[in-house]
Design a protein around this motif. Structure first.
Motif, short mmCIF file in Angstrom:
data_model
loop_
_atom_site.label_atom_id
_atom_site.label_comp_id
_atom_site.label_asym_id
_atom_site.label_seq_id
_atom_site.Cartn_x
_atom_site.Cartn_y
_atom_site.Cartn_z
N THR A 60 0.81 -1.21 0.00
CA THR A 60 0.00 0.00 0.00
C THR A 60 0.85 1.26 0.00
O THR A 60 0.46 2.28 -0.55
CB THR A 60 -0.96 0.03 1.21
OG1 THR A 60 -0.20 -0.15 2.41
CG2 THR A 60 -2.00 -1.08 1.10
N GLU A 61 2.03 1.20 0.60
CA GLU A 61 2.92 2.35 0.65
C GLU A 61 3.59 2.66 -0.68
O GLU A 61 3.94 3.80 -0.96
CB GLU A 61 4.03 2.13 1.69
CG GLU A 61 3.54 2.04 3.11
CD GLU A 61 4.66 1.68 4.07
OE1 GLU A 61 4.65 2.20 5.20
OE2 GLU A 61 5.54 0.87 3.71
N ILE A 62 3.73 1.67 -1.53
CA ILE A 62 4.56 1.83 -2.71
C ILE A 62 3.83 1.55 -4.02
O ILE A 62 4.33 1.86 -5.10
CB ILE A 62 5.81 0.93 -2.56
CG1 ILE A 62 6.96 1.49 -3.34
CG2 ILE A 62 5.52 -0.49 -2.90
CD1 ILE A 62 8.29 1.00 -2.88
N GLU A 63 2.64 0.99 -3.93
CA GLU A 63 1.91 0.55 -5.12
C GLU A 63 1.74 1.65 -6.17
O GLU A 63 1.94 1.41 -7.37
CB GLU A 63 0.53 0.01 -4.70
CG GLU A 63 -0.24 -0.61 -5.82
CD GLU A 63 -1.53 -1.25 -5.33
OE1 GLU A 63 -2.21 -1.82 -6.18
OE2 GLU A 63 -1.85 -1.17 -4.13
N ASP A 64 1.40 2.85 -5.76
CA ASP A 64 1.19 3.95 -6.70
C ASP A 64 2.47 4.29 -7.45
O ASP A 64 2.47 4.48 -8.66
CB ASP A 64 0.65 5.18 -5.96
CG ASP A 64 0.24 6.28 -6.91
OD1 ASP A 64 -0.48 5.99 -7.88
OD2 ASP A 64 0.67 7.44 -6.69
N ARG A 65 3.59 4.35 -6.74
CA ARG A 65 4.87 4.68 -7.37
C ARG A 65 5.31 3.59 -8.34
O ARG A 65 5.90 3.87 -9.38
CB ARG A 65 5.95 4.89 -6.30
CG ARG A 65 5.71 6.16 -5.48
CD ARG A 65 6.83 6.42 -4.52
NE ARG A 65 8.00 6.89 -5.26
CZ ARG A 65 9.20 6.98 -4.72
NH1 ARG A 65 9.42 6.63 -3.47
NH2 ARG A 65 10.23 7.42 -5.44
N VAL A 66 5.01 2.33 -8.00
CA VAL A 66 5.35 1.21 -8.88
C VAL A 66 4.61 1.37 -10.21
O VAL A 66 5.20 1.26 -11.28
CB VAL A 66 4.99 -0.14 -8.20
CG1 VAL A 66 4.96 -1.29 -9.20
CG2 VAL A 66 5.98 -0.43 -7.07
N LYS A 67 3.31 1.63 -10.14
CA LYS A 67 2.49 1.78 -11.35
C LYS A 67 2.94 2.98 -12.18
O LYS A 67 3.08 2.89 -13.40
CB LYS A 67 1.02 1.91 -10.99
CG LYS A 67 0.40 0.62 -10.51
CD LYS A 67 -1.05 0.82 -10.14
CE LYS A 67 -1.63 -0.45 -9.55
NZ LYS A 67 -2.99 -0.27 -9.08
N LYS A 68 3.17 4.12 -11.54
CA LYS A 68 3.55 5.34 -12.25
C LYS A 68 4.91 5.21 -12.94
O LYS A 68 5.14 5.82 -13.98
CB LYS A 68 3.57 6.54 -11.31
CG LYS A 68 2.20 7.05 -10.96
CD LYS A 68 2.28 8.25 -10.05
CE LYS A 68 0.88 8.75 -9.70
NZ LYS A 68 0.93 9.87 -8.76
#
Length: 158
Positions: free
Chosen positions: A128-136
């Motif tokens: 949850t902490e890193i999921e957005d950065r991984v996708k972007k």
């Protein structure tokens, strides 16, 4: 270029790359494996742990210590006819982190400078902490550290 045999592994070394070509059980020479994997991590222990797992699975691996290093090594490998099939990329590293390196790699892949391959992020943070950065960044997936043999099996099945 130097080739050495330590009793259980054949090791090919040049001035930038180290790769294992698999175990040689009972003297049987194993040809170069068809699935090279690039492992990128600034933590020497983490890098060695993932390489040991890949070696156990008889998967050829190359290593890089940060984002800048992986860009140079992948270009060199491709220039000499080797393309990796998977990149295991630590997310947080000095000089250039895994997110920035992934963005640059995706651009290079888009423009035909490198062949396309999956990039899997590695991090000690929860999903949850890193999921957005991984996708972007363009990473295909994410695995929480520590990386285990079971996690590597799951990645390779995809």
């Amino acid at each position: 270029m130097d080739i050495s045999f330590n009793g259980s592994h054949l090791k090919l070394i040049d001035d930038r790359h180290s790769s294992f070509f698999g175990k040689l059980p009972n003297g049987v020479v194993i040809k170069e494996l068809e699935t090279p994997v690039m492992v990128v991590d600034d933590d020497t222990f983490g890098l060695m742990a993932v390489e040991a797992i890949l070696n156990k699975l008889q998967i050829q691996s190359f290593k890089a210590n940060n984002g800048k290093d992986v860009l140079e090594k992948l270009e060199d490998l491709y220039k000499y006819g080797t393309a990796v099939k998977l990149i295991l990329m630590d997310c947080e590293m000095p000089l250039m982190d895994g997110f920035e390196a992934t963005k640059k790699l995706r651009e290079m892949m888009q423009y035909g400078e490198l062949p396309s391959c999956p990039i899997v992020g590695l991090s000690g943070h929860t999903e949850t902490e890193i999921e957005d950065r991984v996708k972007k960044s363009g990473m295909d997936d994410y695995v929480e550290k520590p990386v285990t043999e079971e996690k590597i099996h799951e990645i390779l099945k995809q």
